[in-house]
Design a protein around this motif. Sequence first.
Motif, short mmCIF file in Angstrom:
data_model
loop_
_atom_site.label_atom_id
_atom_site.label_comp_id
_atom_site.label_asym_id
_atom_site.label_seq_id
_atom_site.Cartn_x
_atom_site.Cartn_y
_atom_site.Cartn_z
N PHE A 14 3.52 -5.51 -15.27
CA PHE A 14 3.12 -5.13 -13.89
C PHE A 14 4.67 -4.66 -12.96
O PHE A 14 4.41 -3.21 -12.25
N ALA A 15 5.18 -5.83 -13.22
CA ALA A 15 6.53 -5.56 -11.97
C ALA A 15 6.97 -3.86 -12.60
O ALA A 15 7.05 -3.18 -11.37
N ALA A 16 6.76 -3.63 -13.62
CA ALA A 16 8.00 -2.28 -14.11
C ALA A 16 7.11 -1.02 -13.97
O ALA A 16 7.41 -0.08 -13.43
N PHE A 17 6.06 -1.55 -14.04
CA PHE A 17 4.77 -0.73 -13.83
C PHE A 17 4.18 0.03 -11.86
O PHE A 17 5.11 1.11 -11.78
N ILE A 18 4.52 -0.71 -11.33
CA ILE A 18 4.68 -0.79 -10.05
C ILE A 18 6.04 -0.32 -9.71
O ILE A 18 5.98 0.27 -8.34
N LEU A 19 6.71 -0.30 -9.40
CA LEU A 19 7.97 -0.34 -9.58
C LEU A 19 8.52 1.64 -9.54
O LEU A 19 8.50 1.93 -8.86
N HIS A 20 7.85 1.46 -10.84
CA HIS A 20 8.42 2.74 -11.26
C HIS A 20 7.09 3.82 -10.46
O HIS A 20 7.48 4.84 -10.56
N GLU A 21 5.46 3.59 -10.71
CA GLU A 21 4.99 4.45 -9.90
C GLU A 21 5.05 5.01 -7.85
O GLU A 21 4.86 5.80 -7.82
N ILE A 22 5.30 3.39 -7.13
CA ILE A 22 6.58 3.73 -6.22
C ILE A 22 7.28 4.37 -6.15
O ILE A 22 7.91 5.36 -5.33
N MET A 23 8.67 3.75 -6.26
CA MET A 23 10.20 4.95 -6.48
C MET A 23 10.18 5.67 -7.02
O MET A 23 11.12 6.97 -5.86
N ASP A 24 9.18 6.08 -8.02
CA ASP A 24 9.30 7.72 -8.20
C ASP A 24 8.66 8.89 -8.14
O ASP A 24 8.53 9.72 -8.36
N MET A 83 -3.37 3.37 -5.10
CA MET A 83 -3.43 1.59 -6.69
C MET A 83 -3.79 0.28 -6.10
O MET A 83 -4.21 -0.42 -6.22
N LEU A 84 -4.67 0.48 -4.19
CA LEU A 84 -5.73 -0.24 -3.81
C LEU A 84 -7.04 0.25 -3.75
O LEU A 84 -7.16 1.43 -3.72
N THR A 85 -7.53 -0.81 -3.79
CA THR A 85 -10.10 -0.13 -3.32
C THR A 85 -9.75 -1.45 -2.59
O THR A 85 -9.19 -2.16 -2.03
N GLU A 86 -10.30 -0.59 -1.80
CA GLU A 86 -10.88 -1.28 0.01
C GLU A 86 -12.84 -1.20 0.05
O GLU A 86 -13.60 -0.26 -1.03
N PRO A 105 -8.48 -0.19 -10.97
CA PRO A 105 -9.03 -1.19 -12.36
C PRO A 105 -8.10 0.02 -13.33
O PRO A 105 -7.77 -0.50 -13.76
N GLN A 106 -7.93 1.11 -12.87
CA GLN A 106 -6.82 2.27 -12.81
C GLN A 106 -5.70 1.07 -14.03
O GLN A 106 -4.95 1.44 -14.64
N ILE A 107 -4.59 0.63 -12.86
CA ILE A 107 -4.41 0.17 -13.15
C ILE A 107 -4.23 -0.68 -13.32
O ILE A 107 -3.49 -0.98 -15.37
N ARG A 110 -4.53 0.33 -17.31
CA ARG A 110 -3.50 1.04 -18.02
C ARG A 110 -2.21 -0.58 -18.35
O ARG A 110 -1.80 0.07 -19.46
N LEU A 111 -2.26 -1.59 -17.82
CA LEU A 111 -1.63 -2.25 -18.40
C LEU A 111 -2.16 -2.72 -19.58
O LEU A 111 -1.71 -3.34 -20.07
N ARG A 112 -3.41 -2.64 -19.45
CA ARG A 112 -4.52 -3.51 -20.62
C ARG A 112 -3.11 -2.78 -22.05
O ARG A 112 -3.01 -3.43 -22.76
N SER A 113 -3.33 -2.31 -21.80
CA SER A 113 -2.64 -0.92 -23.01
C SER A 113 -1.24 -1.41 -23.47
O SER A 113 -0.64 -1.02 -24.57
#
Length: 117
Positions: A14-24, A83-86, A105-107, A110-113
């Motif tokens: 999760f941490a790696a995915f979030i870091l990549h998605e936001i920073m890149d 990344m969030l739903t409201e 839910p999409q995030i 993707r993490l379940r994979s």
Amino acid sequence: MTSTLNTQLHSLSFAAFILHEIMDNPKEDETPQSRLKQVGMMSILYIMHQGHQALTISNIVEITKLTRMGVSEVIEPLLARGMLTETFVKNSMGRGKARQFEISPQILERLRSFQPK
């Protein structure tokens, strides 16, 4: 033992995915500081999610000690990124409306994979 290891691997994923998605994937009007705040907020929200805490502004304020406006400033770009739903729920007093968030839910899918079978 295996479930503890799986939990740790899931958290790292999760941490790696979030870091990549936001920073890149910077948005036009975002500063590096804004993106870093988003990464930090997603980490806090994920820990709250894992602890089955409601992701409401009040709960986030309580944990982060940010103001309600400070929380909103970080949450809004995460909503825009998808990344969030409201949703709106009744507030703790049962009279007004409160904003409640969920990690997309999409995030989570993707993490379940990344999880070992």
